[in-house]
Design an enzyme around this catalytic site. Structure first.
Site, PDB file in Angstrom:
ATOM      1  N   ASP A 139      -2.464  16.833 -18.505  1.00 26.89           N
ATOM      2  CA  ASP A 139      -2.566  15.760 -17.525  1.00 26.89           C
ATOM      3  C   ASP A 139      -3.756  14.869 -17.908  1.00 26.89           C
ATOM      4  OD1 ASP A 139      -2.139  14.134 -15.361  1.00 26.89           O
ATOM      5  OD2 ASP A 139      -1.908  15.757 -13.923  1.00 26.89           O
ATOM      6  N   GLU A 192      -2.502  11.403  -4.997  1.00 25.02           N
ATOM      7  CA  GLU A 192      -3.385  12.430  -5.538  1.00 25.02           C
ATOM      8  C   GLU A 192      -4.542  12.739  -4.581  1.00 25.02           C
ATOM      9  OE1 GLU A 192      -3.977  12.422  -9.813  1.00 25.02           O
ATOM     10  OE2 GLU A 192      -2.470  10.869 -10.042  1.00 25.02           O
TER      11      GLU A 192
HETATM   12  C1  BGC Z   1      -1.185  12.808 -12.502  1.00 22.14           C
HETATM   13  C2  BGC Z   1       0.149  13.051 -13.153  1.00 22.14           C
HETATM   14  C3  BGC Z   1       0.630  11.794 -13.819  1.00 22.14           C
HETATM   15  C4  BGC Z   1      -0.402  11.302 -14.790  1.00 22.14           C
HETATM   16  C5  BGC Z   1      -0.022  10.034 -15.483  1.00 22.14           C
HETATM   17  C6  BGC Z   1      -2.153  12.168 -13.436  1.00 22.14           C
HETATM   18  O1  BGC Z   1      -3.303  11.797 -12.753  1.00 22.14           O
HETATM   19  O2  BGC Z   1      -1.704  14.035 -12.035  1.00 22.14           O
HETATM   20  O3  BGC Z   1       1.074  13.483 -12.179  1.00 22.14           O
HETATM   21  O4  BGC Z   1       1.846  12.029 -14.451  1.00 22.14           O
HETATM   22  O5  BGC Z   1      -1.616  11.065 -14.103  1.00 22.14           O
HETATM   23  O6  BGC Z   1      -0.083   8.949 -14.655  1.00 22.14           O
HETATM   24  C1  BGC Z   2      -4.164   6.250 -13.289  1.00 17.80           C
HETATM   25  C2  BGC Z   2      -3.196   7.280 -12.825  1.00 17.80           C
HETATM   26  C3  BGC Z   2      -3.831   8.590 -12.971  1.00 17.80           C
HETATM   27  C4  BGC Z   2      -5.182   8.643 -12.261  1.00 17.80           C
HETATM   28  C5  BGC Z   2      -5.880   9.925 -12.527  1.00 17.80           C
HETATM   29  C6  BGC Z   2      -5.427   6.341 -12.462  1.00 17.80           C
HETATM   30  O1  BGC Z   2      -6.339   5.358 -12.818  1.00 17.80           O
HETATM   31  O2  BGC Z   2      -3.601   5.008 -13.194  1.00 17.80           O
HETATM   32  O3  BGC Z   2      -2.014   7.245 -13.559  1.00 17.80           O
HETATM   33  O4  BGC Z   2      -2.979   9.536 -12.439  1.00 17.80           O
HETATM   34  O5  BGC Z   2      -6.013   7.586 -12.633  1.00 17.80           O
HETATM   35  O6  BGC Z   2      -7.163   9.996 -12.005  1.00 17.80           O
END
Ligand code: BGC
Ligand code: BGC
Length: 830
Positions: A332, A526
Site C-alpha cells: 500500500d 481512510e
Molecule cells: C489505500 C489503498 C489505495 C491506495 C492507492 C492507499 O492509501 O489504503 O486502498 O488503493 O492508497 O490509492
Molecule cells: C492519495 C491516496 C492515498 C492517500 C494515502 C492520498 O494523498 O491520493 O490515494 O490513499 O494519500 O495517505
C-alpha cells in the site's frame, strides 16, 4: 494464447522460440523465503483454508514467455518492475530514463493535477506514459497502470458511481456484484488504465473505522460470497491468453484484517488470535484467489504488532502456501516506510517478506536506487527478485499490456452508458434498508412532496473516493451524468401527477402532504473518517424532523452514511427511516422504491437487509453478529419491506452531548482522532503517521515533538522553504447559526522569524497570522467570520481545519489547537 499474440510480443524483445526456454521455474515451486519466520504472529499453516489460482494464470505459454523475457532483462529493468510510482510524482519523461514498471493514480492524482480533468485527458495520460515507457532504449516490458475504481470508476468525472460496498452488502446479490464489476472494468479500460485496487475484502468489525463503508459486511459469509463474483466481473474468467476485452486486473485488499484493528483505528493493529484472523478476516481471499484475482494488496495495518507489509508468515507462507496465490502482491501507499528500520525510500525487509511491488508514489526514485543496491549487496537475494518479477510479468501478460491493441480504450461512450447507469440504479434500489415504516411509505405518486435536507447533493451521496480522495468539496457540476436523489424524487412524483418542492431547511409555504428528509454523514476516506464513537453529530436534521412532526406532516428520513450510527432520536422523530448508505450517482433508485404510483401501489419493494449490526447507543462498538452479549438495535440481516411490514416501537434514547463543547484537534501532545497532520510542499503532501516526526515530500516542512507545558506536549514546525502544515479530518459543517460562531483557537510560539512570516487558514481561506508581539507561548483565537472569504457557504464542508503556511526559513511550535464556539468576537489584528 494465440500465436498472433506471441508475435506481437516481439516488439518487447520476446521470441516465438521462448517456449523452448520454459523450465517451469517458479510455477508450483516452493516459495522463496528470504527471511527467518517471524516470532510474533507466527502461523499454523494447517489451519488455513486451501485455495488455488486457476491453472490458466500460469499456463505454459505465458510462463515460457516470461522465462525468456526475464533471461534478457537487465538488473535495472528487473528492479524497475517491482516499483510503482504515482502520476503526481513521476512524468513520462522520467520513464524514458527509469525503467519503472507500474504507475498509479492515487486518490488525489489526476492528469495535469486537475481532479476534474475530462475523460479524454485520462486516455491521453495513459497513452503518453505508455509511449514514454516503450520509447526508453532497450525497453522490453510495458507499464501497468492502476487506479482505485472502488465504486465505479470514481476518479473520473462523468463515470457511473455505484453504491459503496456497504450498500452492495445490503443487497446480498453476488450476481449483481459481478455485473457491477464488469461495468466498472469497462469504464476503467475505456480511459486507459489496466488495473483497479479492488475488491476490498475487509470484514469491518468496528464501525468507528473510517473505511467501514469500503467493506461489504461485518459478516465474513457475505464478503466471501462477493469476493469471487467481483473478481470475475472485473477480470472475466482467466483463459490462456489475455483477459477478454473490457476487463481489467483486480486487487484483493487489504491483506489482512484491515477491518479488525483495535478501536477501528485505520492502519492500526488487529489484536486477535489466528483462528479469528482466518475465520473472519481471511474469508474473502480464497474465493477471490479461486476466481483468479491477479493481485493482492498488503494492508497498512498490523496483526498483533507486526505490520502486514513485513509479515512473511502471511505474505509468503500463507498466501503462497495454503492460499495458493500465483499473482503478485502490491504494497500500500508508502506502507513499507512504516516497517521498523525502513523508510519510504528504502525497505528490503518488505520485499523479502513478500511484497512483490512497492507502491512508492513519491519515493520511487530513491527506492529504485536503494533496492538496486540491496540486490547488488545480496540483502535482497537475486532469486527473490526474479520471483517477484516473474509474478509481475505473468500478470502483465494476462492483463494484455504486451498487446498493441486496447479493445475499448478511448470509447468514452462507455462512461455512464445507459446500461451502466441502469445497473447502478438497480443497485441503489437493492441496497436500501427500511428500518421503520408506520405506513407513510410508499408515497402516493400524486402527493405534494416536500424534499428537505441534502437531497440534491450528489457529492454527499457518493461519499469518499469520489473524484478526489476524500470526496469532499464536489458540486453538482462535478456529476454531469448523474441524477441526485432530489431530481429522482421530482421526476417520479411529477411522472405520477404529483408535485415536489425542494427546501433544504425544510420550511414551506404551501403545506405538503408528506416530506422526505435526506441527511447523513459528509464524505471522508481512510483515517480521516475514523470517529471516536457512533454518534451522529449534526443537530439540524433532527430539528427539521421535529418541526415537521410538530406541524403534523409525516416525514420519511433517508439516511446517507458510510456506517450504521446511533440515530434513535431521528428514527423516533420520523415516520419512516431508510438506511440508504452511500448510493452514488443514481439517486433515482431511491424514488423507485419510495414513490408509489398515483393509486398508491408500490412500484418496487425494499429488498435490502442490514450488512452491519445497527447500534443502540453511540458506544455500542464493536458489536457484531456472533459477538458475546449481542444486543444491537437492529440485528444483521434486519430490514422491513412493503411485503414484510412491522411496527417499530419508540426506541430508547440515550443522553448524549450533541455537538456541544470544544473540538480538540491537537492537545495533550497528540492529534485527537480523527484529526491528523499533513505536511505539504511543492512535492506534494505526506501525512505524518504518528503526528510526531516527519517531513513533507521535499522536506521543506518538518515536524518534531518539543516540550510545552509538559514533556513533548507540543509540535515544532520548521519551514526551510514554502510549504504548509495542515490539520485535516472529516469534513465539518462550520456555518454559523445566529447564536453560534466557530473560532479556531491555537496556542503557539514563534521559534524562528516573526508572526508576519506565517499565514493561517481554514478550509481554503488564508489570512495573516494574528500578531504575536512578545516571545514565548501565546494564544490566538480567530473567528471564522474574520477570514477574508468568511461567508457562510465556504464553511459548509471543511476538512482542513488549520493551515499554517510559511515560505521559510521560519519555525513555529503549536501546543493546543481547538475549534471553539464563540458568541460575537472581534477579529484579531494582524
Ligand atoms: C489505500 C489503498 C489505495 C491506495 C492507492 C492507499 O492509501 O489504503 O486502498 O488503493 O492508497 O490509492
Ligand atoms: C492519495 C491516496 C492515498 C492517500 C494515502 C492520498 O494523498 O491520493 O490515494 O490513499 O494519500 O495517505
Amino acid at each position: 494464447m494465440a500465436n498472433v499474440s506471441v508475435k506481437r510480443w516481439n516488439r518487447f524483445g520476446a521470441t516465438v522460440a521462448a517456449a523452448a526456454l520454459f523450465t517451469g521455474l517458479g510455477v508450483g515451486a516452493a516459495p522463496v523465503r528470504a527471511q527467518a519466520p517471524l516470532q510474533a504472529g507466527a502461523v499454523d499453516l494447517s489451519r488455513w483454508p486451501a485455495s488455488r489460482s486457476p491453472a490458466a494464470m500460469t499456463d505454459a505459454q505465458t510462463e515460457a514467455f516470461v522465462t525468456a523475457l526475464i533471461s534478457r532483462m537487465t538488473l535495472e529493468e528487473k528492479v524497475g518492475q517491482v516499483i510503482q510510482a504515482d502520476i503526481g510524482s513521476i512524468t513520462p519523461a522520467d520513464l524514458a530514463r527509469f525503467p519503472i514498471g507500474s504507475i498509479l493514480a492515487g486518490g488525489n492524482s489526476a492528469p495535469g493535477a486537475d481532479e476534474r480533468a475530462p475523460a479524454a485527458a485520462w486516455v491521453a495520460l495513459a497513452r503518453e506514459f505508455r509511449a514514454a515507457a516503450a520509447a526508453r532504449p532497450g525497453a522490453r516490458v510495458p507499464l501497468l497502470f492502476g487506479i482505485d475504481a472502488v465504486h465505479g470508476h470514481n476518479n473520473v468525472v462523468g463515470a457511473t458511481l455505484f453504491p459503496h460496498n456497504i450498500g452492495l452488502g445490503a443487497a446480498r446479490d453476488p450476481e449483481l456484484i459481478r455485473r457491477i464489476g464488469e461495468a466498472t472494468a469497462r469504464e476503467v479500460a475505456a480511459t486507459g488504465a489496466d488495473w483497479t485496487f479492488g475488491p476490498t475484502l475487509a470484514v469491518p468489525q468496528d464501525d468507528r473505522w473510517g473505511r467501514a463503508y469500503e467493506g461489504y459486511s461485518e459478516d465474513p459469509a457475505v464478503v466471501a460470497s462477493y469476493a469471487g463474483a467481483m473478481t470475475l466481473g472485473l477480470q472475466g474468467e482467466l483463459g490462456e491468453g489475455r483477459l477478454a476485452a473490457g476487463h481489467i486486473a483486480g486487487s484483493a485488499k487489504h491483506f489482512l484484517a484491515d477491518g479488525g484493528t483495535l478501536g477501528g483505528k485505520d492502519q492500526g493493529d488487529a489484536v486477535i488470535d489466528e483462528q479469528t484472523l482466518i475465520a473472519i478476516h481471511a474469508a474473502g481471499y480464497p474465493p477471490a484467489i479461486d476466481a483468479g484475482v491477479l493481485t493482492v494488496m498488503a494492508s497498512f495495518s498490523a496483526w498483533n504488532g507486526v505490520k502486514h507489509t513485513g509479515n512473511a508468515n502471511l505474505l509468503t507462507d500463507v498466501l503462497r502456501g495454503p492460499l495458493g496465490f500465483d499473482g503478485f502482491v502490491v504494497g500500500d501507499w508508502n506502507a513499507h516506510g512504516q516497517l521498523p528500520g525502513c523508510t519510504n525510500e528504502s525497505c528490503a525487509a518488505a520485499f523479502n517478506a513478500g511484497i512483490d511491488m512497492f507502491m512508492a508514489p513519491d519515493s520511487w526514485r530513491p527506492l529504485f536506487e536503494n533496492t538496486l543496491a540491496q540486490v547488488r549487496s545480496g540483502e535482497i537475494p537475486m532469486d527473490r527478485l526474479d520471483q517477484a518479477v516473474r509474478r509481475i510479468l505473468r500478470v502483465k501478460v494476462k492483463t494484455g499490456v504486451f498487446e498493441p491493441d486496447r479493445p475499448v480504450e478511448g470509447d468514452l461512450s462507455l462512461l455512464a452508458s445507459p446500461d451502466h447507469r441502469a445497473l447502478a440504479r438497480e443497485a441503489v434500489r437493492a441496497s436500501l434498508v427500511l428500518l421503520k415504516n408506520d405506513g407513510v411509505l410508499p408515497i402516493r405518486g400524486d402527493a405534494r412532496v416536500l424534499v428537505a435536507g441534502n437531497a440534491d447533493d450528489i457529492g454527499q451521496a457518493a461519499g469518499g473516493w469520489t473524484i478526489t480522495w476524500q470526496g469532499s468539496g464536489n458540486t453538482r457540476a462535478d456529476f454531469p451524468n448523474a441524477e441526485s436523489i432530489w431530481e429522482g424524487l421530482k421526476a417520479a412524483v411529477e411522472g405520477e401527477g404529483g408535485e415536489a418542492v425542494l427546501s433544504v431547511d425544510g420550511t414551506f409555504t404551501t403545506r405538503p402532504d408528506v416530506a422526505v428528509v435526506v441527511f447523513g454523514e459528509t464524505p471522508y476516506a481512510e483515517f480521516q473518517g475514523d470517529v471516536p464513537d457512533l454518534e451522529f453529530h449534526p443537530d439540524e436534521p433532527l430539528a427539521i424532523l421535529q418541526r415537521l412532526k410538530a406541524a403534523g406532516i409525516p416525514a420519511v428520513a433517508v439516511f446517507l452514511s458510510g456506517r450504521p450510527l446511533y440515530v434513535n432520536p431521528e428514527i423516533n422523530a420520523a415516520n419512516a427511516f431508510v438506511a440508504a448508505w452511500l448510493p452514488g450517482s443514481e439517486g433515482g433508485g431511491i424514488a423507485d422504491v419510495l414513490i408509489a404510483d398515483a393509486a398508491g401501489a408500490p412500484r418496487v419493494d425494499f429488498r435490502g437487509t442490514l450488512p452491519f449490526s445497527w447500534p443502540r447507543s453511540p458506544d455500542q462498538t464493536p458489536q457484531n453478529v456472533g459477538s458475546a452479549g449481542y444486543d444491537p438495535q437492529f440485528p444483521l440481516g434486519y430490514g422491513l419491506s412493503y411485503g414484510r411490514p412491522a411496527v417499530t416501537p419508540r426506541l430508547d434514547e440515550v443522553d448524549v452531548e450533541r455537538g456541544e463543547g470544544d473540538r480538540i484537534l491537537f492537545g495533550d501532545g497528540r492529534f485527537s482522532t480523527p484529526w491528523s497532520l499533513v505536511l505539504r510542499d511543492e512535492g506534494g503532501e505526506s501525512r505524518v503517521a504518528d503526528g510526531a516526526r516527519g517531513a513533507s515530500p521535499r522536506s521543506r516542512v518538518e515536524v518534531t515533538p518539543v516540550d510545552g507545558t509538559a514533556q513533548e506536549s507540543a509540535r515544532k514546525l520548521t519551514f526551510s522553504g514554502p510549504g504548509r502544515a495542515i490539520i485535516t479530518g472529516p469534513a465539518l459543517d462550520l456555518t454559523a447559526t445566529t447564536e453560534v460562531h466557530h473560532a479556531l483557537s491555537v496556542r503557539f510560539r514563534i521559534d524562528l522569524g516573526a508572526s508576519s512570516d506565517f499565514q493561517l487558514g481554514i478550509g481554503d481561506q488564508l489570512t495573516a497570522w494574528p500578531a504575536a508581539p512578545g516571545s514565548g507561548w501565546q494564544q490566538a483565537t480567530l473567528p471564522l467570520g474574520c477570514l477574508p472569504g468568511g461567508d457562510v457557504a465556504s464553511f459548509a464542508s471543511v476538512d482542513r481545519l488549520l493551515i499554517i503556511e510559511a515560505t521559510g526559513p521560519a519555525a513555529m511550535s503549536i501546543e493546543d489547537v481547538r475549534l471553539v464556539r464563540v458568541p460575537d468576537a472581534p477579529c484579531p489584528r494582524p
